[in-house]
Design an enzyme around this catalytic site. Structure first.
Site, PDB file in Angstrom:
ATOM      1  N   MET A   1      -3.762  16.001  -2.274  1.00  0.00           N
ATOM      2  CA  MET A   1      -3.093  17.042  -3.041  1.00  0.00           C
ATOM      3  C   MET A   1      -3.881  18.346  -3.115  1.00  0.00           C
ATOM      4  O   MET A   1      -3.825  19.043  -4.128  1.00  0.00           O
ATOM      5  CB  MET A   1      -2.772  16.514  -4.447  1.00  0.00           C
TER       6      MET A   1
ATOM      7  N   HIS B   1       5.376  13.419   3.825  1.00  0.00           N
ATOM      8  CA  HIS B   1       5.977  14.092   2.673  1.00  0.00           C
ATOM      9  C   HIS B   1       7.246  13.331   2.298  1.00  0.00           C
ATOM     10  O   HIS B   1       8.036  12.974   3.172  1.00  0.00           O
ATOM     11  CB  HIS B   1       6.307  15.547   3.019  1.00  0.00           C
TER      12      HIS B   1
HETATM   13  C1  GAR Z   1       3.470   9.734  -1.447  1.00  0.00           C
HETATM   14  O1  GAR Z   1       4.802   9.605  -1.871  1.00  0.00           O
HETATM   15  C2  GAR Z   1       3.336  10.877  -0.471  1.00  0.00           C
HETATM   16  O2  GAR Z   1       4.435  11.010   0.389  1.00  0.00           O
HETATM   17  C3  GAR Z   1       3.243  12.045  -1.401  1.00  0.00           C
HETATM   18  O3  GAR Z   1       2.414  11.611  -2.442  1.00  0.00           O
HETATM   19  C4  GAR Z   1       2.574  10.198  -2.592  1.00  0.00           C
HETATM   20  C5  GAR Z   1       1.213   9.567  -2.524  1.00  0.00           C
HETATM   21  O4  GAR Z   1       1.264   8.210  -2.829  1.00  0.00           O
HETATM   22  N1  GAR Z   1       2.716  13.190  -0.752  1.00  0.00           N
HETATM   23  C6  GAR Z   1       3.107  14.441  -1.008  1.00  0.00           C
HETATM   24  O5  GAR Z   1       3.921  14.707  -1.862  1.00  0.00           O
HETATM   25  C7  GAR Z   1       2.445  15.519  -0.159  1.00  0.00           C
HETATM   26  N2  GAR Z   1       3.175  16.731  -0.237  1.00  0.00           N
HETATM   27  P1  GAR Z   1       0.147   7.229  -2.342  1.00  0.00           P
HETATM   28  O6  GAR Z   1      -1.191   7.796  -2.855  1.00  0.00           O
HETATM   29  O7  GAR Z   1       0.466   5.935  -3.027  1.00  0.00           O
HETATM   30  O8  GAR Z   1       0.187   7.138  -0.858  1.00  0.00           O
END
Ligand code: GAR
Length: 202
Positions: free
Chosen positions: A91, A110
């Site tokens: 992030m 994403h």
């Molecule tokens: C996931 O849903 C990913 O796609 C999103 O954050 C989450 C992380 O979960 N990413 C974004 O929004 C990037 N723009 P995780 O830590 O359990 O993989």
């Protein structure tokens, strides 16, 4: 030859775990060489260690500016012989210099069918827009956020009564299948970034 992959995380790391699990199969074309987090308290760090993957922390608050933060990450990635970087719930916005050094070798996932619903709260955006189909996208990273050439996508239905949490959970299940597939395409060279487009070959 398996390609060495570094994973950048900021949180729980469920996509990270799906990639680690896929790479356990010796026939998978990539191995996970390093998990790097910008947060000490990312729950994913413990999960990676339990899975036997080396981890490192580059705290963005401990570096004066974005370029210094990115240079610290770059040094760790290069030190581990990393060839492909996967952002997995990372992030922080990366500097243009870092993005261009990893051009064609850095992927992001994403949780929307890009180019729809870029940025924060994609599930909220999808519910507000009233789409009946939502999903997730694996794409090459370019300097503009959530805008790189697409490698793979998966769709899920939006069901009556869905809220952000139920929709996010359905999309996340699809993410866990899609990201290993997308990484496999890039690691084998079947999806390549050429002149700003993804070129696919058999
Ligand atoms: C996931 O849903 C990913 O796609 C999103 O954050 C989450 C992380 O979960 N990413 C974004 O929004 C990037 N723009 P995780 O830590 O359990 O993989």
């Amino acid at each position: 030859m398996r390609r060495r992959v570094g994973l950048l995380i900021s949180g729980r790391g469920s996509n990270m775990m799906s990639l680690i699990a896929a790479a356990k199969d010796p026939s998978f074309p990539a191995e996970i060489g390093l998990v790097l987090s910008n947060r000490h308290d990312a729950p994913g760090l413990g999960r990676a260690s339990e899975a036997g993957i080396p981890t490192a922390i580059v705290d963005h608050r401990a570096h004066g500016d974005r370029a210094a933060f990115d240079a610290a990450m770059e040094a760790l990635l290069v030190g581990e012989g990393i060839e492909i970087v996967c952002l997995a719930g990372f992030m922080r916005i990366l500097s243009d210099g870092f993005v261009s050094r990893w051009e064609g070798r850095m992927l992001n996932i994403h949780p929307s069918l890009l180019p729809l619903f870029k940025g924060l709260h994609p599930h909220r955006q999808a519910l507000r827009a009233g789409v009946r189909v939502h999903g997730c996208t694996v794409h090459f990273v370019v300097p503009e956020l959530d805008s790189g050439p697409i490698v793979a996508q998966a769709a899920v239905p939006v069901l009556a009564g869905d809220d952000e949490d139920s929709l996010a959970a359905r999309v996340l299940e699809a993410e866990h299948v899609l990201y290993p597939d997308g990484l496999s395409l890039v690691a084998t060279g079947r999806a390549r970034l050429i002149d700003g487009r993804t070129v696919f070959s058999a």
